[in-house]
Design a protein around this motif. Structure first.
Motif, PDB file in Angstrom:
ATOM      1  N   GLN A   1       0.832  -1.193  -0.035  1.00  0.00           N
ATOM      2  CA  GLN A   1       0.001  -0.111   0.127  1.00  0.00           C
ATOM      3  C   GLN A   1       0.940   1.285   0.032  1.00  0.00           C
ATOM      4  O   GLN A   1       0.561   2.259  -0.712  1.00  0.00           O
TER       5      GLN A   1
ATOM      6  N   SER B   1       0.752   3.744  -3.162  1.00  0.00           N
ATOM      7  CA  SER B   1       0.482   5.230  -3.009  1.00  0.00           C
ATOM      8  C   SER B   1       1.339   6.101  -3.530  1.00  0.00           C
ATOM      9  O   SER B   1       1.159   7.259  -4.140  1.00  0.00           O
TER      10      SER B   1
ATOM     11  N   THR C   1     -19.700  10.142   1.272  1.00  0.00           N
ATOM     12  CA  THR C   1     -18.614  10.003   0.416  1.00  0.00           C
ATOM     13  C   THR C   1     -18.361  11.054  -0.727  1.00  0.00           C
ATOM     14  O   THR C   1     -17.305  11.534  -0.747  1.00  0.00           O
TER      15      THR C   1
ATOM     16  N   ALA D   1      -3.510   9.844   0.700  1.00  0.00           N
ATOM     17  CA  ALA D   1      -3.991   8.635   0.609  1.00  0.00           C
ATOM     18  C   ALA D   1      -4.693   8.087   1.904  1.00  0.00           C
ATOM     19  O   ALA D   1      -5.829   7.433   1.817  1.00  0.00           O
ATOM     20  N   GLY D   2      -4.238   8.528   3.116  1.00  0.00           N
ATOM     21  CA  GLY D   2      -4.891   8.230   4.323  1.00  0.00           C
ATOM     22  C   GLY D   2      -6.280   8.838   4.379  1.00  0.00           C
ATOM     23  O   GLY D   2      -7.304   8.252   4.846  1.00  0.00           O
TER      24      GLY D   2
ATOM     25  N   THR E   1      -8.348   9.798   1.697  1.00  0.00           N
ATOM     26  CA  THR E   1      -9.299   9.078   0.823  1.00  0.00           C
ATOM     27  C   THR E   1      -9.777   7.766   1.515  1.00  0.00           C
ATOM     28  O   THR E   1     -10.988   7.291   1.288  1.00  0.00           O
ATOM     29  N   GLN E   2      -8.773   7.079   2.261  1.00  0.00           N
ATOM     30  CA  GLN E   2      -9.116   6.028   2.867  1.00  0.00           C
ATOM     31  C   GLN E   2     -10.255   6.090   3.893  1.00  0.00           C
ATOM     32  O   GLN E   2     -11.144   5.194   3.902  1.00  0.00           O
TER      33      GLN E   2
ATOM     34  N   HIS F   1     -10.242   4.423  -1.994  1.00  0.00           N
ATOM     35  CA  HIS F   1      -9.021   3.765  -2.191  1.00  0.00           C
ATOM     36  C   HIS F   1      -7.935   4.586  -1.698  1.00  0.00           C
ATOM     37  O   HIS F   1      -7.910   5.879  -2.058  1.00  0.00           O
ATOM     38  N   PRO F   2      -6.808   4.314  -0.971  1.00  0.00           N
ATOM     39  CA  PRO F   2      -5.776   5.275  -0.764  1.00  0.00           C
ATOM     40  C   PRO F   2      -5.058   5.836  -1.960  1.00  0.00           C
ATOM     41  O   PRO F   2      -4.703   6.962  -2.124  1.00  0.00           O
TER      42      PRO F   2
ATOM     43  N   ILE G   1      -7.266  -3.041  -6.699  1.00  0.00           N
ATOM     44  CA  ILE G   1      -8.344  -2.318  -6.104  1.00  0.00           C
ATOM     45  C   ILE G   1      -9.713  -3.047  -6.142  1.00  0.00           C
ATOM     46  O   ILE G   1     -10.335  -3.072  -5.141  1.00  0.00           O
TER      47      ILE G   1
ATOM     48  N   GLN H   1      -9.870  -5.784  -3.602  1.00  0.00           N
ATOM     49  CA  GLN H   1     -10.130  -5.270  -2.306  1.00  0.00           C
ATOM     50  C   GLN H   1     -11.411  -4.793  -2.157  1.00  0.00           C
ATOM     51  O   GLN H   1     -11.885  -5.077  -0.791  1.00  0.00           O
TER      52      GLN H   1
END
Length: 466
Positions: free
Chosen positions: A134, A138, A260, A308-309, A311-312, A317-318, A427, A430
């Motif tokens: 990950q 990223s 979201t 990245a964090g 959007t997680q 997805h990051p 992605i 996951q």
């Protein structure tokens, strides 16, 4: 020239005279250098080898950190060996790197030596590899976002993007709807599943395409520039579409979807209105320093990972956040170009092969089973991926004014999916939009279409000097 002035001949001048041995000294030096170390290694194996084997047999006694580092070493070594082999075969190195991940997974090592594969890639090691993957993903997607900066919207480019994405998207969606038992994941009940699969057939790998153009000596041609611009814009459209698909496919009902989407739009607005000008000002200020890298390197890395964090946490997805941050990094600076080279070195050498290994550990060719229908789905997906790119992208380029041969080459170049396809497939897996069999189909399709790109272009491209 006198006899004394003539250079000595390199080989024998008369029959019967034995050749000289200029390498005797080099051989003697090699023996002196390597034999002592070999003796020490053999002695150590004799003395401590049984204890090491006994420790390896008892998995609970092996330090998890040591096992993780050994696994990373195996992944990096195999990936780069196969990558170098693919380069010799005039293929992009990413083909070998992905093959390395597949060979370490259940499709090869797990089938030939299941106990060894389970020892090297224990659940703890897999968890560590997933986290490292990950991180690498990223940073890599952040670099992809930075590559989007050179895109200029022009009529032919827009037409090529539309033709090269719409037709594969429709074909992929139709295949997904026709074979849900093979391809759909646990979350593949709504429209997000066929939309994702159609998107997976629509992408073109910008970094692999750039390397392919260099290998084909087309990187400085008008056709090469046209292909790169189209692929860059297509990547932007693909990530934007993926954001919408992930947001719509996330659980939690309509309230979660609205939340979201709202948070995503707010993040985009803040990024464009505040973060982008702040980065531009920071870069201008840092360029006046003697060592601007000391300031910019942590700022860019923190921004990519922080986005990245975020959007997680939002529910995406990051990779979406890292890509968004990369698109707003100013590029009119030699410092930024050096920063990107710093990021690319370790990412492409270590982190991205770890990501490929993580995907390979999840891909199982055996998941297709002995059912001929499953293998037929794979064949149909590969054919649809190739034909729709050739017809869609090549036809659009032909209508935009390119000659017949150039249009065919352009369509073949757009068929290069490479690492972008692998990232997208991971992605989707996951997010449970596709099954393990669906992941396997997309990864194999990415390998085959990427390997086809060079030969397909050369088939309609005259040889250099010909």
């Amino acid at each position: 020239m006198t006899t004394a002035e003539r250079p000595a001949p390199e080989g024998p001048v008369r029959r019967g005279v034995p050749p000289r041995r200029p390498r005797e000294g080099a051989v003697r030096q090699a023996v002196v250098r390597w034999v002592p170390g070999l003796v020490v290694l053999v002695t150590a194996l004799v003395l401590w080898g049984p204890s090491l084997v006994d420790t390896a047999r008892r998995a609970d006694r092996v330090d998890p950190i040591a096992r993780f580092l050994l696994a990373v070493a195996v992944v990096v070594l195999l990936s780069h060996l196969l990558g170098s082999l693919m380069v010799r075969l005039r293929q992009p190195p990413v083909v070998g790197e992905v093959l390395g991940g597949l060979l370490l997974g259940p499709s090869a090592l797990g089938w030939i030596w299941p106990s060894g594969q389970a020892w090297i890639f224990s659940p703890e090691v897999r968890g560590g590899l997933d986290l490292a993957a990950q991180l690498g993903l990223s940073v890599f997607v952040f670099l992809l976002g930075c590559e989007l900066r050179e895109v200029r919207l022009r009529g032919p480019v827009v037409a090529a993007v539309g033709g090269g994405m719409v037709l594969p998207f429709l074909a992929g969606g139709a295949i997904a709807l026709a074979a849900p038992d093979v391809l759909a994941g646990s979350a593949g009940k709504g429209w997000g599943y066929p939309a994702f699969f159609g998107l997976a057939l629509s992408v073109t790998a910008l970094p692999v395409l750039a390397r392919t153009l260099v290998d084909l000596r087309m990187d400085r041609t008008p056709l090469g520039g046209y292909a790169l611009t189209t692929a860059a814009l297509g990547d932007g459209v693909a990530w934007l579409a993926l954001t919408g698909i992930l947001a719509a496919s996330a659980g939690g009902g309509s309230g979660k979807l609205v939340s979201t989407v709202g948070l995503t739009l707010a993040l985009v607005a803040v990024t464009v209105l505040w973060v982008r000008p702040a980065l531009a000002a920071l870069i201008r200020r840092s360029e006046r320093r003697s060592s601007p890298e000391r300031l910019l390197l942590p700022v860019l890395l923190t921004g990519a990972l922080g986005y990245a964090g975020l959007t997680q946490l939002i529910g995406l997805h990051p990779a979406v956040g890292a890509f968004l941050f990369g698109t707003v990094v100013p590029h009119q600076s030699s410092v930024i170009e050096r920063m990107q080279q710093h990021f690319q070195g370790f990412t492409l050498a270590v982190l991205l092969p770890v990501f490929f290994a993580g995907v390979g550990l999840k891909v199982s060719i055996g998941s297709l089973g002995r059912d001929g229908g499953h293998w037929l789905v794979l064949v149909v997906v590969v054919l649809a991926a190739c034909v729709t790119k050739l017809v869609g992208a090549g036809g659009a380029a032909r209508l935009a004014g390119l000659g017949r041969a150039d249009a065919m080459r352009f369509g073949a170049l757009m068929n290069c999916r490479g690492v972008t396809e692998i990232v997208l497939a991971g992605i989707g897996w996951q997010a449970h939009l596709i099954s393990t069999a669906g992941l396997t189909v997309l990864v194999l399709m990415a390998l085959l279409t990427t390997a086809m790109t060079g030969p397909m272009v050369l088939a309609v491209r005259p040889a250099p000097g010909g």
